[in-house]
Design a protein around this motif. Sequence first.
Motif, PDB file in Angstrom:
ATOM      1  N   VAL A 197      78.352  54.589  23.246  1.00  0.00           N
ATOM      2  CA  VAL A 197      79.264  55.725  23.144  1.00  0.00           C
ATOM      3  C   VAL A 197      78.642  56.952  23.803  1.00  0.00           C
ATOM      4  CG1 VAL A 197      80.493  57.261  21.567  1.00  0.00           C
ATOM      5  CG2 VAL A 197      80.331  54.815  21.056  1.00  0.00           C
ATOM      6  N   GLU A 198      77.354  57.192  23.545  1.00  0.00           N
ATOM      7  CA  GLU A 198      76.658  58.293  24.213  1.00  0.00           C
ATOM      8  C   GLU A 198      76.713  58.124  25.724  1.00  0.00           C
ATOM      9  OE1 GLU A 198      72.645  59.035  22.987  1.00  0.00           O
ATOM     10  OE2 GLU A 198      73.150  58.989  20.869  1.00  0.00           O
ATOM     11  N   ALA A 199      76.443  56.909  26.186  1.00  0.00           N
ATOM     12  CA  ALA A 199      76.408  56.658  27.629  1.00  0.00           C
ATOM     13  C   ALA A 199      77.755  56.937  28.282  1.00  0.00           C
ATOM     14  CB  ALA A 199      75.976  55.219  27.887  1.00  0.00           C
ATOM     15  N   LEU A 200      78.817  56.414  27.689  1.00  0.00           N
ATOM     16  CA  LEU A 200      80.147  56.570  28.280  1.00  0.00           C
ATOM     17  C   LEU A 200      80.628  58.010  28.221  1.00  0.00           C
ATOM     18  CD1 LEU A 200      81.897  53.370  26.867  1.00  0.00           C
ATOM     19  CD2 LEU A 200      81.070  53.735  29.198  1.00  0.00           C
ATOM     20  N   SER A 201      80.303  58.723  27.137  1.00  0.00           N
ATOM     21  CA  SER A 201      80.820  60.079  26.963  1.00  0.00           C
ATOM     22  C   SER A 201      80.010  61.129  27.718  1.00  0.00           C
ATOM     23  CB  SER A 201      80.877  60.437  25.481  1.00  0.00           C
ATOM     24  OG  SER A 201      79.586  60.422  24.915  1.00  0.00           O
ATOM     25  N   LEU A 202      78.720  60.881  27.920  1.00  0.00           N
ATOM     26  CA  LEU A 202      77.862  61.902  28.518  1.00  0.00           C
ATOM     27  C   LEU A 202      77.678  61.757  30.024  1.00  0.00           C
ATOM     28  CD1 LEU A 202      74.965  62.128  25.880  1.00  0.00           C
ATOM     29  CD2 LEU A 202      76.677  63.877  26.368  1.00  0.00           C
ATOM     30  N   GLY A 203      77.542  60.553  30.507  1.00  0.00           N
ATOM     31  CA  GLY A 203      77.058  60.348  31.867  1.00  0.00           C
ATOM     32  C   GLY A 203      78.094  60.569  32.959  1.00  0.00           C
ATOM     33  N   ASP A 204      77.639  61.140  34.082  1.00  0.00           N
ATOM     34  CA  ASP A 204      78.439  61.111  35.305  1.00  0.00           C
ATOM     35  C   ASP A 204      78.443  59.686  35.859  1.00  0.00           C
ATOM     36  OD1 ASP A 204      78.918  63.895  35.278  1.00  0.00           O
ATOM     37  OD2 ASP A 204      76.954  64.248  36.177  1.00  0.00           O
ATOM     38  N   ARG A 205      77.295  59.025  35.710  1.00  0.00           N
ATOM     39  CA  ARG A 205      77.178  57.595  36.005  1.00  0.00           C
ATOM     40  C   ARG A 205      76.333  56.945  34.914  1.00  0.00           C
ATOM     41  NH1 ARG A 205      74.574  55.965  41.208  1.00  0.00           N
ATOM     42  NH2 ARG A 205      73.373  57.899  40.952  1.00  0.00           N
ATOM     43  N   VAL A 206      76.534  55.647  34.749  1.00  0.00           N
ATOM     44  CA  VAL A 206      75.780  54.870  33.771  1.00  0.00           C
ATOM     45  C   VAL A 206      75.103  53.713  34.492  1.00  0.00           C
ATOM     46  CG1 VAL A 206      75.916  53.415  31.713  1.00  0.00           C
ATOM     47  CG2 VAL A 206      77.354  55.459  31.898  1.00  0.00           C
ATOM     48  N   ALA A 207      73.783  53.578  34.283  1.00  0.00           N
ATOM     49  CA  ALA A 207      73.025  52.450  34.829  1.00  0.00           C
ATOM     50  C   ALA A 207      72.659  51.536  33.668  1.00  0.00           C
ATOM     51  CB  ALA A 207      71.777  52.945  35.551  1.00  0.00           C
ATOM     52  N   VAL A 208      73.215  50.331  33.662  1.00  0.00           N
ATOM     53  CA  VAL A 208      72.959  49.374  32.590  1.00  0.00           C
ATOM     54  C   VAL A 208      71.754  48.529  32.965  1.00  0.00           C
ATOM     55  CG1 VAL A 208      73.920  47.537  31.156  1.00  0.00           C
ATOM     56  CG2 VAL A 208      75.422  49.324  32.065  1.00  0.00           C
ATOM     57  N   MET A 209      70.757  48.472  32.050  1.00  0.00           N
ATOM     58  CA  MET A 209      69.530  47.739  32.321  1.00  0.00           C
ATOM     59  C   MET A 209      69.414  46.506  31.435  1.00  0.00           C
ATOM     60  SD  MET A 209      66.537  50.559  33.026  1.00  0.00           S
ATOM     61  CE  MET A 209      65.470  49.247  33.668  1.00  0.00           C
ATOM     62  N   ARG A 210      68.723  45.505  31.981  1.00  0.00           N
ATOM     63  CA  ARG A 210      68.409  44.283  31.228  1.00  0.00           C
ATOM     64  C   ARG A 210      67.174  43.642  31.839  1.00  0.00           C
ATOM     65  NH1 ARG A 210      72.017  38.710  30.619  1.00  0.00           N
ATOM     66  NH2 ARG A 210      70.980  37.934  28.718  1.00  0.00           N
ATOM     67  N   ASP A 211      66.203  43.325  31.001  1.00  0.00           N
ATOM     68  CA  ASP A 211      64.991  42.631  31.445  1.00  0.00           C
ATOM     69  C   ASP A 211      64.324  43.337  32.630  1.00  0.00           C
ATOM     70  OD1 ASP A 211      65.449  40.720  29.487  1.00  0.00           O
ATOM     71  OD2 ASP A 211      66.546  39.387  30.846  1.00  0.00           O
ATOM     72  N   GLY A 212      64.239  44.664  32.542  1.00  0.00           N
ATOM     73  CA  GLY A 212      63.524  45.423  33.561  1.00  0.00           C
ATOM     74  C   GLY A 212      64.294  45.676  34.837  1.00  0.00           C
ATOM     75  N   ARG A 213      65.546  45.284  34.894  1.00  0.00           N
ATOM     76  CA  ARG A 213      66.359  45.469  36.105  1.00  0.00           C
ATOM     77  C   ARG A 213      67.637  46.244  35.799  1.00  0.00           C
ATOM     78  NH1 ARG A 213      65.655  42.428  40.718  1.00  0.00           N
ATOM     79  NH2 ARG A 213      63.852  41.027  40.717  1.00  0.00           N
ATOM     80  N   ILE A 214      68.156  46.926  36.816  1.00  0.00           N
ATOM     81  CA  ILE A 214      69.453  47.585  36.693  1.00  0.00           C
ATOM     82  C   ILE A 214      70.521  46.580  37.103  1.00  0.00           C
ATOM     83  CG2 ILE A 214      70.939  49.405  37.595  1.00  0.00           C
ATOM     84  CD1 ILE A 214      68.501  51.193  37.786  1.00  0.00           C
TER      85      ILE A 214
END
Length: 363
Positions: A197-214
């Motif tokens: 919720v923070e990510a979607l409401s705050l960011g101009d863009r969102v980078a989703v990470m998993r296992d050290g990668r975007i």
Amino acid sequence: MTDVSISRLCKTYPGQGTPASDDVSLDIADGEFLVLLGPSGCGKTTLMRMVAGLELADSGRVIVGGRDITYLPPRERNLSMVFQSYAVFPHRTVADNIAFGLRMRGVDREVVARKVAWAADLLQLGPYLQRYPAQLSGGQRQRVAVARAIVVDADLLLMDEPLSNLDALLRLSFRAELKKLVSEIGTTTLYVTHDQVEALSLGDRVAVMRDGRIIQCDQPMTVYDDPATEFVGSFLGSPPMNFLSGRVHGSNGSTQVDLGGLHLPAPSRLASYAGREVRLGVRPETIAVSREGDPGASPSTVSVFEPLGSAVLITAELAGQELKVAAPASFRASPGERLWLTLAPERMRWYDPETGSALELAP
């Protein structure tokens, strides 16, 4: 201009077999608010700490405002950081906490006083300048930490889960204040959170990470509506995206997906995958539910009914597969009841069952 370029940044901690940061590249525009989002242990805090100089990268580069800061000590990077734990000095007043960074830089006393007053006014701390942190609430202490970070005119503002220690109601109000504040000061910001919720409401863009990668980096609603992988779709959303297994069929110019005896219409662009297994992704709030067998609707059986206040959540069985449906708050259903679900083809997303990545469909 304070743009940021992170290029092929790698970091592996001693004794760990997998990298905490695995060849990460990321560009942040001047004045942009970019959010790093992911589960615990995905590498987002490690990435931020390398930008801050609190961890040294094994390889790669960090360029801020055209200046290579990859191996500079933190004090020479002209960055400011807000921590999850507030990190305010308990023996200093609010005014002295806010002024600390300025005084360490040898800023003139009058300038310090003016900047402290400006930040205190911006963050509604004026009445508390002579208090100590122990006399403040959690939200007020976090405001002090933010005020201390913004007064130093840093090139880049780093925030590491700054709202996670606040209760739910305070987090909601402070999130809105923070978004307004960062927009007003215009500082390039890198923000770390595990809260979607923070990510979607705050960011101009969102980078989703998993296992050290975007995995995916885009505007918030693009990431939400068009997840690049099943992981992104399942991580964003409450409840998350539904995923159903099926096989593509194409005949007589029409394309359908067989979900185990139930045939759903599919976009013609999926025809090139005829005969192949696919995964169908659909958001719970995009599924229409009714008690009548409307044209195009499919029969389902209710397993669980959960009233949530602003909506109701229905867990239903469709062609032997379970999915979640978000319905209006006034809707009522009981376990075992038959309901009819309509899945809009334009809201469906398609994934490779082996890789979990979105299928590339012909235009």
